[in-house]
Design a protein around this motif. Structure first.
Motif, PDB file in Angstrom:
ATOM      1  N   LEU A  25       0.855  -1.181   0.000  1.00 22.17           N
ATOM      2  CA  LEU A  25       0.000   0.000   0.000  1.00 22.17           C
ATOM      3  C   LEU A  25       0.893   1.233   0.000  1.00 22.17           C
ATOM      4  O   LEU A  25       1.927   1.259   0.663  1.00 22.17           O
ATOM      5  N   ALA A  26       0.477   2.259  -0.742  1.00 28.71           N
ATOM      6  CA  ALA A  26       1.300   3.457  -0.862  1.00 28.71           C
ATOM      7  C   ALA A  26       0.439   4.701  -0.926  1.00 28.71           C
ATOM      8  O   ALA A  26      -0.719   4.653  -1.353  1.00 28.71           O
ATOM      9  N   LYS A  27       1.012   5.782  -0.502  1.00 30.46           N
ATOM     10  CA  LYS A  27       0.492   7.117  -0.765  1.00 30.46           C
ATOM     11  C   LYS A  27       1.561   7.744  -1.645  1.00 30.46           C
ATOM     12  O   LYS A  27       1.686   7.372  -2.803  1.00 30.46           O
ATOM     13  N   GLU A  28       2.381   8.629  -1.102  1.00 31.67           N
ATOM     14  CA  GLU A  28       3.520   9.125  -1.887  1.00 31.67           C
ATOM     15  C   GLU A  28       4.608   8.065  -1.939  1.00 31.67           C
ATOM     16  O   GLU A  28       5.317   7.932  -2.917  1.00 31.67           O
ATOM     17  N   ASP A  29       4.753   7.315  -0.852  1.00 32.26           N
ATOM     18  CA  ASP A  29       5.731   6.233  -0.766  1.00 32.26           C
ATOM     19  C   ASP A  29       5.032   4.973  -0.267  1.00 32.26           C
ATOM     20  O   ASP A  29       3.963   5.044   0.343  1.00 32.26           O
ATOM     21  N   PHE A  31       4.166   2.265   2.262  1.00 32.35           N
ATOM     22  CA  PHE A  31       4.210   2.301   3.716  1.00 32.35           C
ATOM     23  C   PHE A  31       3.675   1.029   4.380  1.00 32.35           C
ATOM     24  O   PHE A  31       3.785   0.871   5.592  1.00 32.35           O
ATOM     25  N   GLN A  73       1.234   7.521   7.911  1.00 24.73           N
ATOM     26  CA  GLN A  73       0.658   7.567   6.560  1.00 24.73           C
ATOM     27  C   GLN A  73      -0.859   7.379   6.579  1.00 24.73           C
ATOM     28  O   GLN A  73      -1.576   7.994   5.796  1.00 24.73           O
ATOM     29  N   LEU A  74      -1.334   6.517   7.462  1.00 22.65           N
ATOM     30  CA  LEU A  74      -2.761   6.221   7.522  1.00 22.65           C
ATOM     31  C   LEU A  74      -3.553   7.288   8.270  1.00 22.65           C
ATOM     32  O   LEU A  74      -4.748   7.471   8.022  1.00 22.65           O
ATOM     33  N   TYR A 104      -6.307  -5.956   4.035  1.00 19.71           N
ATOM     34  CA  TYR A 104      -5.050  -6.227   3.344  1.00 19.71           C
ATOM     35  C   TYR A 104      -4.968  -7.702   2.959  1.00 19.71           C
ATOM     36  O   TYR A 104      -4.594  -8.035   1.835  1.00 19.71           O
TER      37      TYR A 104
END
Length: 129
Positions: A25-29, A31, A73-74, A104
């Motif tokens: 799972l990622a946003k900008e990176d 995580f 991040q979450l 997940y």
């Protein structure tokens, strides 16, 4: 060794070509992935971050950093932590953490199933020796 001969006892079985999908799972990176999911599963099983890290061969600080990075991040906590004392400390997953881990695992299963179907369509019986 021909396929119709019996394997010797203890001889390794030939590996069969197959897929192995990993979900991150990622946003900008990136995580969250298999390692953090496994850490959370061990925490849930043992009730302890310390024991979970020992099971995985991680330092406590590395495990804590992994969880903290995902929480940042979450935007929510994955663990409820109890500080040690006469009753001892411990950790357990929050409801949000349990929900994340469940989703997940569900996503991971679905991605693997889709990868297996695509493998069959593309490779056919080529993966079977």
């Amino acid at each position: 060794m021909r396929n119709d001969k019996k394997r010797k006892a203890g001889a390794p079985q030939e590996a069969i070509l197959h897929t192995s999908a990993q979900v991150r799972l990622a946003k900008e990176d990136i995580f969250f992935g298999p390692g953090k999911a496994m850490l959370m599963e061990y925490i849930e099983k043992t009730g302890s971050m310390q024991e979970a890290c020992l099971e995985m061969g991680l330092s406590y600080s590395k495990g804590a950093k992994m969880i903290k990075t995902a929480e940042k991040q979450l935007g929510y906590r994955l663990l409820e932590r109890r500080i040690g004392g006469s009753g001892g400390g411990g950790s357990r997953l929050t409801e949000e953490g349990q929900d994340l881990l469940r989703k997940y695992r569900q996503l991971t299963r679905r991605v693997q199933e889709d990868a297996d179907r695509a493998f069959e369509e593309i490779f056919g019986n080529a993966g079977q020796a």
